[in-house]
Design a protein around this motif. Sequence first.
Motif, short mmCIF file in Angstrom:
data_model
loop_
_atom_site.label_atom_id
_atom_site.label_comp_id
_atom_site.label_asym_id
_atom_site.label_seq_id
_atom_site.Cartn_x
_atom_site.Cartn_y
_atom_site.Cartn_z
N ALA A 168 0.83 -1.20 0.00
CA ALA A 168 0.00 0.00 0.00
C ALA A 168 0.87 1.26 0.00
O ALA A 168 0.56 2.23 -0.69
CB ALA A 168 -0.94 0.00 1.20
N LEU A 227 0.79 4.39 -2.67
CA LEU A 227 0.44 5.70 -2.16
C LEU A 227 1.56 6.71 -2.40
O LEU A 227 1.32 7.86 -2.78
CB LEU A 227 0.13 5.60 -0.66
CG LEU A 227 -0.32 6.89 0.03
CD1 LEU A 227 -1.60 7.41 -0.61
CD2 LEU A 227 -0.52 6.64 1.51
N SER A 235 -4.55 4.24 -7.11
CA SER A 235 -5.63 3.46 -7.72
C SER A 235 -5.24 2.04 -8.07
O SER A 235 -6.09 1.26 -8.48
CB SER A 235 -6.14 4.16 -8.98
OG SER A 235 -5.10 4.27 -9.93
N TYR A 287 -5.06 -0.49 -3.33
CA TYR A 287 -6.08 0.57 -3.42
C TYR A 287 -7.11 0.31 -4.50
O TYR A 287 -8.13 1.00 -4.55
CB TYR A 287 -5.40 1.92 -3.66
CG TYR A 287 -4.75 2.48 -2.42
CD1 TYR A 287 -5.48 3.23 -1.51
CD2 TYR A 287 -3.41 2.23 -2.16
CE1 TYR A 287 -4.90 3.72 -0.36
CE2 TYR A 287 -2.81 2.72 -1.01
CZ TYR A 287 -3.55 3.47 -0.12
OH TYR A 287 -2.97 3.95 1.03
N ARG A 324 -10.34 0.94 0.09
CA ARG A 324 -9.93 2.34 0.14
C ARG A 324 -8.88 2.63 1.22
O ARG A 324 -8.20 3.66 1.15
CB ARG A 324 -11.17 3.23 0.38
CG ARG A 324 -12.24 3.09 -0.68
CD ARG A 324 -13.18 4.27 -0.71
NE ARG A 324 -13.90 4.52 0.52
CZ ARG A 324 -15.06 3.96 0.85
NH1 ARG A 324 -15.61 3.05 0.04
NH2 ARG A 324 -15.67 4.28 1.98
N HIS A 325 -8.76 1.74 2.21
CA HIS A 325 -7.85 2.02 3.32
C HIS A 325 -6.96 0.81 3.63
O HIS A 325 -6.99 0.27 4.74
CB HIS A 325 -8.65 2.42 4.56
CG HIS A 325 -9.59 3.55 4.32
ND1 HIS A 325 -9.17 4.85 4.11
CD2 HIS A 325 -10.94 3.58 4.23
CE1 HIS A 325 -10.21 5.62 3.92
NE2 HIS A 325 -11.30 4.89 3.97
N TYR A 363 -14.72 6.84 -7.15
CA TYR A 363 -13.86 5.80 -6.58
C TYR A 363 -14.49 5.19 -5.33
O TYR A 363 -14.53 3.98 -5.16
CB TYR A 363 -12.50 6.40 -6.25
CG TYR A 363 -11.62 5.49 -5.43
CD1 TYR A 363 -10.99 4.39 -6.00
CD2 TYR A 363 -11.42 5.73 -4.06
CE1 TYR A 363 -10.19 3.56 -5.24
CE2 TYR A 363 -10.62 4.91 -3.30
CZ TYR A 363 -10.01 3.82 -3.89
OH TYR A 363 -9.22 2.99 -3.14
N THR A 403 -15.41 1.25 -4.76
CA THR A 403 -14.41 0.49 -4.00
C THR A 403 -14.79 0.42 -2.53
O THR A 403 -14.99 1.47 -1.90
CB THR A 403 -13.02 1.15 -4.14
OG1 THR A 403 -12.74 1.37 -5.52
CG2 THR A 403 -11.94 0.27 -3.53
N GLY A 406 -7.74 6.22 -5.85
CA GLY A 406 -7.90 6.22 -4.41
C GLY A 406 -7.32 7.48 -3.80
O GLY A 406 -6.85 8.34 -4.51
#
Length: 225
Positions: free
Chosen positions: A119, A123, A134, A138, A142-143, A198, A202, A221
């Motif tokens: 992740a 990011l 994205s 992601y 979303r997290h 998004y 998602t 994302g």
Amino acid sequence: MTHDASAYGLWPLVILNSAIFIIFAFSFGKPQSRRDWRSFGAFSAFIVALFTEMYGIPLTIYLLSGWLQTRYPGVDLTSHDAGHLWSTIFGFQGNPHFNVLHILSNLFILVGFILLSAAWKVLHAAQQQHGLASTGPYAYVRHPQYVAFMAILFGFLLQWPTILTLTMFPLLILMYVRLAHAEEREARDAFGARYEAYAAATPAWLPSPIGHRPAGSKSGGVARR
């Protein structure tokens, strides 16, 4: 009951194990913002509390000693193996490091660190381009970084539950959820309709089943910093 004086009071192990996992989390999560440091600090406090009881002072064993001695009279509460309370409670035989709960614990911890690393890479790339994350994790939730922290903490609870960490766990989950909501508000302000699309496509925490993922879920994302 025999006494194993070496089972606890091993403060070098407390420091070493705490440092290893905190450094791993730091290197994989790369905290930068105040929000990142807040989540990382809470995670670190959980880790220190865990290893303090695992190798330093078995506070949970002391507090529950009366109940444990009554319920499990044959268990040597001074031994390190007795600290694996799920094994004691569920009556698992043999070395607790090789039972199903310990194996699941290791899997949750390993997957959590892998997810945290994956992740962060996505990011960081999105942040460099001032865009939205994205791809990778992601594209499915979303997290993913908060999911990773939750998986690691849950893994440790399967391995070595304590009163303090069991109390901290739901509070940390609540904190991560609140931080996630704050990030989403910022993302909506920054990216508007693009983030709305998004978020609609998602899931926040758990990926959709195969074949049920909405179209357009790779629209982007949140870049949190």
